[in-house]
Write an enzyme that holds these catalytic residues in place. Structure first.
Site, mmCIF file in Angstrom:
data_model
loop_
_atom_site.group_PDB
_atom_site.id
_atom_site.type_symbol
_atom_site.label_atom_id
_atom_site.label_comp_id
_atom_site.label_asym_id
_atom_site.label_seq_id
_atom_site.Cartn_x
_atom_site.Cartn_y
_atom_site.Cartn_z
ATOM 1 N N TRP A 133 0.674 -9.092 6.518
ATOM 2 C CA TRP A 133 -0.658 -9.689 6.732
ATOM 3 C C TRP A 133 -0.569 -10.530 8.008
ATOM 4 O O TRP A 133 0.355 -11.331 8.161
ATOM 5 C CB TRP A 133 -1.007 -10.551 5.519
ATOM 6 C CG TRP A 133 -2.338 -11.236 5.562
ATOM 7 C CD1 TRP A 133 -3.539 -10.657 5.827
ATOM 8 C CD2 TRP A 133 -2.604 -12.616 5.303
ATOM 9 N NE1 TRP A 133 -4.536 -11.600 5.745
ATOM 10 C CE2 TRP A 133 -3.990 -12.819 5.425
ATOM 11 C CE3 TRP A 133 -1.800 -13.709 4.965
ATOM 12 C CZ2 TRP A 133 -4.604 -14.048 5.230
ATOM 13 C CZ3 TRP A 133 -2.395 -14.939 4.767
ATOM 14 C CH2 TRP A 133 -3.786 -15.100 4.900
ATOM 15 N N ASP A 214 4.449 -13.609 -2.006
ATOM 16 C CA ASP A 214 3.006 -13.763 -1.882
ATOM 17 C C ASP A 214 2.351 -12.778 -2.852
ATOM 18 O O ASP A 214 2.548 -11.560 -2.735
ATOM 19 C CB ASP A 214 2.570 -13.463 -0.432
ATOM 20 C CG ASP A 214 1.086 -13.762 -0.209
ATOM 21 O OD1 ASP A 214 0.406 -14.151 -1.165
ATOM 22 O OD2 ASP A 214 0.629 -13.588 0.944
ATOM 23 N N LYS A 250 -9.268 -12.509 -5.329
ATOM 24 C CA LYS A 250 -9.623 -11.120 -5.620
ATOM 25 C C LYS A 250 -9.743 -10.896 -7.127
ATOM 26 O O LYS A 250 -10.689 -10.280 -7.594
ATOM 27 C CB LYS A 250 -8.580 -10.156 -5.062
ATOM 28 C CG LYS A 250 -7.804 -10.653 -3.853
ATOM 29 C CD LYS A 250 -8.482 -10.417 -2.532
ATOM 30 C CE LYS A 250 -7.721 -11.149 -1.433
ATOM 31 N NZ LYS A 250 -8.172 -10.926 -0.105
#
Ligand code: LMR
Length: 400
Positions: A133, A214, A250
Site C-alpha cells: 500500500w 496490517d 471496510k
C-alpha cells in the site's frame, strides 16, 4: 514576503488524489475502481443494518460525550483483542497484548511506527512487500524509519514470489521490522497460505525480526477466522513481540468514522504495560484520544452475540458479492478475447493487481472514464452487475 513563500506544492496522493479527480469528472457513466471502498449493487456505500440498529439505540439513549481515555473505549479494545486473537486466549489471559483504539488503521500504523522508532533507537528499519500500500512507506518514513523492500509479487504468474520473499527476509538485519499484510494483500490480492505463513514466521523468528501486521480486510477473503490466521500463528509462535494494526473501515462499512486499533504484543504482562504507556504517550502527542461515535458503534455490534452473528452474515454478503464481481469480470473478459485475466479469480479481497500498465490505466480514464490506480490496481468491490459489461469492454479494448 510571506514566510511560506518557499513552500512547494506537495504531490497529489496516488489514491485519494484520484478520488478528487473522479468527483470532478463530468462524464455521467464514470466508474471509480481506484479507492478501496466497498459499494453495493446500487453503487452505494452500505450502511450495515447492525450498525444502523446500534446507531438508533445510541440516538435514543443520547448522552453527553466526554473525552474517551487516551487508549479509547475499554470494551472496544477488549472486543478487538477477541476478534484478532480468537481462541488464543492464553496470550490475552497472560496480559501480553496492549491495545489502543485509534483513528482508523492509518493512526494505528503511525502510532505503532512511532512507538517502535523510540523503542528501536537509531537503526529503525522496516521492510515492506514489493509492492505494498503506497502509504506504508510514507507513514514509516515520517516516523523516521529507513524503508526497505522484500520481494513479494511475481508479475509472470500474477501470484507470489515466495522463494524471493524468504530469501530477502533471510537476509534482513536482526531487529528490523517486517510489515506483513494479514490477508487481502493491498494492492495485489495475493496472500500466503497457512504453510507459507509457517515458513515465514520461522524465518522471522530465526532472524530476530519484528513482525508488524496490517489487517485492514479481516473477513473479506474467507471469513473472520481464516483471515486472521497470520495473527493466530504468530500468537502460537515463539516470537515474543509483534504488532497488529487493524481497521473496521471496510468490515463495518464505517470508513468516515475512522475506527481502527493498534495492538502491541510483548513478552509478558509487565512488558505490555510499559508498551501501553508508550502508546498512550504517543497518542496524546498527536490527537490526545480517539473519537467516541465509531468506537461505540463497533463495540455495540461486537458486544452483542445476536448483532455480532448478524454482522458476520452482512460481512459474508459483501464477501460473496466481491467474489461474484471477480467471476463476472473474468468471464466477460474471456468472452471479449482477453482470457489472460483468469488470475483475477485467484486473487483475494477487494483488489486485483491487474497487470495493466500506467499507459493502459490512463487510457481507461481518458477514453472510458474508468478510474484505476496508476500501478494497475483495480477495486472489484466497487463494481456492480450493471457496470461489468462496460468495464470489461474497456479493459479488453486497452489490452488488445
Ligand atoms: C485504499 O488502499 O484504497 C484504501 O486503503 C484507502 C486509502 O486510504 O488508501
Amino acid at each position: 514576503m510571506s514566510l511560506f513563500a518557499s513552500v512547494e506544492m506537495a504531490p497529489d496522493d496516488p489514491i485519494l488524489g484520484l478520488v478528487e479527480t473522479f468527483l470532478a469528472d463530468p462524464r455521467p457513466d464514470k466508474v471509480n475502481l481506484s479507492i478501496g471502498v466497498y459499494h453495493d449493487e446500487q453503487g452505494r456505500i452500505p450502511l450495515l443494518e447492525t450498525v444502523r440498529e446500534v446507531e438508533l439505540h445510541l440516538a435514543q439513549a443520547a448522552a453527553a460525550r466526554g473525552y474517551l481515555p487516551i487508549d479509547g473505549l475499554p470494551a472496544y479494545n477488549r472486543l478487538t483483542q477477541e476478534l484478532l486473537f480468537g481462541g488464543r486466549t492464553d496470550i490475552l489471559a497472560a496480559g501480553r497484548v496492549a491495545t489502543a483504539q485509534t483513528i482508523g488503521g492509518s493512526a494505528a500504523l503511525r502510532v505503532g511506527a512511532d512507538v517502535l522508532r523510540q523503542a528501536l533507537g537509531g537503526h529503525a528499519k522496516v521492510a515492506l512487500s514489493n509492492p505494498s500500500w503506497g502509504n506504508h512507506a510514507v507513514v514509516f518514513r515520517a516516523a523516521g524509519f529507513t524503508v526497505d523492500q522484500y520481494r513479494y509479487f511475481d508479475p509472470a504468474s500474477h501470484g507470489l514470489n515466495f522463494a524471493g520473499m524468504l530469501e530477502d527476509l533471510g537476509r534482513m538485519e536482526r531487529g528490523s521490522v517486517v510489515l506483513l499484510h494479514a490477508c487481502c494483500h493491498n494492492p495485489t490480492g495475493v496472500d500466503l497460505d497457512t504453510a507459507q505463513w509457517q515458513q515465514v514466521i520461522a524465518v522471522l523468528d530465526e532472524r530476530g525480526l519484528l513482525p508488524f501486521v496490517d489487517m485492514a480486510y479481516q473477513g473479506f477473503d474467507q471469513g473472520l477466522e481464516p483471515d486472521a490466521r497470520a495473527v493466530r500463528l504468530l500468537a502460537d509462535s515463539p516470537i515474543p513481540a509483534f504488532v497488529v494494526c487493524n481497521s473496521y473501515s471496510k468490515s463495518f462499512s464505517l470508513y468516515g468514522e475512522r475506527v481502527g486499533a493498534l495492538s502491541v504484543v510483548g513478552a509478558d504482562r509487565e512488558e505490555a504495560t510499559r508498551l501501553l504507556s508508550r502508546i498512550k504517550q504517543t497518542i496524546r502527542s498527536i490527537y490526545s484520544s480517539p473519537a467516541t461515535h465509531g468506537g461505540a458503534l463497533v463495540a455495540g455490534v461486537l458486544g452483542s452475540a445476536e448483532l455480532r452473528a448478524r454482522w458476520e452474515a452482512e460481512l459474508g454478503d459483501m464477501r460473496s458479492r466481491i467474489h461474484a464481481m471477480r467471476a463476472g469480470l473474468v468471464e466477460r473478459l474471456a468472452a471479449r478475447g482477453a482470457p489472460q485475466y483468469a488470475f483475477i479469480n485467484r486473487q483475494a479481497g477487494m483488489f486485483s493487481y491487474s497487470g495493466l500498465s500506467k499507459a493502459q490505466v490512463h487510457r481507461l480514464r481518458d477514453e472510458f472514464a474508468i478510474y484505476a490506480v496508476d500501478n494497475g490496481r483495480i477495486c472489484l468491490a466497487a463494481l456492480s452487475r450493471d457496470k461489468l459489461d462496460a468495464v470489461a469492454d474497456a479493459i479488453a479494448a486497452v489490452s488488445a
